[in-house]
Design a protein around this motif. Structure first.
Motif, PDB file in Angstrom:
ATOM      1  N   UNK B  33       0.841  -1.194   0.000  1.00 29.00           N
ATOM      2  CA  UNK B  33       0.000   0.000   0.000  1.00 29.00           C
ATOM      3  C   UNK B  33       0.880   1.249   0.000  1.00 29.00           C
ATOM      4  N   UNK B  35       0.444   5.376   1.023  1.00 27.74           N
ATOM      5  CA  UNK B  35      -0.388   6.371   1.679  1.00 27.74           C
ATOM      6  C   UNK B  35       0.311   7.723   1.623  1.00 27.74           C
ATOM      7  N   UNK B  37       0.462  11.309   3.830  1.00 21.33           N
ATOM      8  CA  UNK B  37       0.100  11.855   5.139  1.00 21.33           C
ATOM      9  C   UNK B  37       0.515  13.316   5.233  1.00 21.33           C
ATOM     10  N   UNK B  41      -2.321  15.022  10.159  1.00 23.59           N
ATOM     11  CA  UNK B  41      -3.477  14.272   9.670  1.00 23.59           C
ATOM     12  C   UNK B  41      -3.191  12.770   9.662  1.00 23.59           C
ATOM     13  N   UNK B  42      -4.250  12.000   9.466  1.00 24.51           N
ATOM     14  CA  UNK B  42      -4.066  10.574   9.304  1.00 24.51           C
ATOM     15  C   UNK B  42      -3.626  10.246   7.879  1.00 24.51           C
ATOM     16  N   UNK B  43      -3.087   9.065   7.674  1.00 20.85           N
ATOM     17  CA  UNK B  43      -2.676   8.663   6.320  1.00 20.85           C
ATOM     18  C   UNK B  43      -3.878   8.552   5.401  1.00 20.85           C
ATOM     19  N   UNK B  44      -3.714   9.018   4.159  1.00 24.75           N
ATOM     20  CA  UNK B  44      -4.747   8.915   3.123  1.00 24.75           C
ATOM     21  C   UNK B  44      -4.315   7.867   2.099  1.00 24.75           C
ATOM     22  N   UNK B  45      -5.212   6.939   1.830  1.00 26.63           N
ATOM     23  CA  UNK B  45      -4.929   5.853   0.887  1.00 26.63           C
ATOM     24  C   UNK B  45      -4.649   6.397  -0.508  1.00 26.63           C
ATOM     25  N   UNK B  48      -3.060   0.395  -4.043  1.00 27.55           N
ATOM     26  CA  UNK B  48      -2.840  -0.938  -3.476  1.00 27.55           C
ATOM     27  C   UNK B  48      -2.378  -1.908  -4.566  1.00 27.55           C
ATOM     28  N   UNK B  56      -6.050  -1.333  -6.994  1.00 27.64           N
ATOM     29  CA  UNK B  56      -6.827  -0.171  -6.593  1.00 27.64           C
ATOM     30  C   UNK B  56      -5.924   1.050  -6.659  1.00 27.64           C
ATOM     31  N   UNK B  58      -7.541   4.184  -6.702  1.00 22.01           N
ATOM     32  CA  UNK B  58      -8.581   5.202  -6.568  1.00 22.01           C
ATOM     33  C   UNK B  58      -8.149   6.408  -5.753  1.00 22.01           C
ATOM     34  N   UNK B  91       3.982   7.258   2.797  1.00 23.63           N
ATOM     35  CA  UNK B  91       4.192   6.042   3.566  1.00 23.63           C
ATOM     36  C   UNK B  91       3.899   4.820   2.717  1.00 23.63           C
ATOM     37  N   UNK B 105      -0.865  -4.211   8.845  1.00 21.35           N
ATOM     38  CA  UNK B 105       0.032  -3.547   7.906  1.00 21.35           C
ATOM     39  C   UNK B 105       1.329  -3.188   8.632  1.00 21.35           C
ATOM     40  N   UNK B 107       4.460  -0.711   8.319  1.00 22.67           N
ATOM     41  CA  UNK B 107       4.792   0.537   7.650  1.00 22.67           C
ATOM     42  C   UNK B 107       6.292   0.808   7.656  1.00 22.67           C
TER      43      UNK B 107
END
Lengths: 111, 116
Positions: B33, B35, B37, B41-45, B48, B56, B58, B91, B105, B107
């Motif tokens: 994956x 991400x 960040x 903030x939190x990690x954004x996808x 994949x 994916x 997206x 990440x 996961x 990281x």
């Protein structure tokens, strides 16, 4: 955009106190995970709770899950200065390959 | 290695430059994956991979972002014509199971990209 929300955004406590962080989500889930991130580092997996579980323990960590309220909480007991970090809940959404993270709770534990 | 390795650790790019970020996952991990960040903030996808297949993408913010994992191990995230809004920590994470479902996961420490 995040589909999870965490509360509080920041938490400051003294060593020895307990810390509780909450997570709410909007979709149906099969499991929910909690991760920790120290400043400038990657995330570290703490615990995974499945949707058919209500509570799970790992050392000083206790996680609860209420699927009817779409919420979870992470409790850290007897906190230590080394617990200072950001804590994130995460869950799969839109299929089993997109792990979505909340915005996180920044925990500061003071000696 | 024992964990997920990312390089470089820090990257400064002038606006308009292309950058390539590398991820070495844990050996044998099927899922990978990426991400993004932002600070605080939190990690954004972003995307994949299951082995070499990108299942994916997206979360990639624009067609300037491209990721590959040609042999199902090392992955590269490429950003073309970087913009200031691309400044973030990128990440990489891997997991043993397909889809990462029910499998934690792991990281890397991330690449901090600063676009000036």
């Amino acid at each position: 955009s995040q589909q999870g929300e965490e509360d509080p955004q920041a938490l400051s406590i003294q060593e020895g106190e307990n810390a509780t962080m909450n997570c709410s989500y909007k979709t149906s889930i099969n499991n929910l995970q909690w991760y920790r991130q120290n400043s400038g580092r990657g995330l570290v997996h703490l615990i995974l709770i499945r949707s058919n579980e209500r509570e799970k323990h790992s050392g000083r960590l206790r996680v609860t899950l209420d699927t009817s309220k779409k919420s979870s909480s992470l409790l850290i007991t007897a906190s230590r200065a080394a617990d200072t970090a950001s804590y994130f809940c995460a869950f799969f959404s839109g299929g089993y390959n997109k792990l979505i993270f909340g915005a996180g709770t920044r925990l500061a534990v003071h000696p | 290695g024992a964990g997920v390795s990312q390089s470089p650790r820090y990257k400064v790019a002038k606006r308009g430059q292309d950058v390539a970020l590398r991820c070495d996952p844990i050996s044998g991990h099927v899922s990978l994956f990426w991400y993004q960040q932002a600070l605080g903030q939190g990690p954004e996808f972003l995307t994949y991979f299951q082995n070499e297949a990108q299942l994916d993408k997206s979360g990639l913010p624009s067609d300037r972002f491209f990721a590959e994992r040609p042999e199902g191990s090392v992955s590269t995230l490429k950003i073309q014509r970087t913009q200031q809004e691309d400044s973030a920590v990128y990440l990489c994470a891997s997991s043993l199971a397909p889809g990462g479902f029910d499998s934690p996961l792991h990281f890397g420490n991330g690449t901090r990209l600063t676009v000036t």
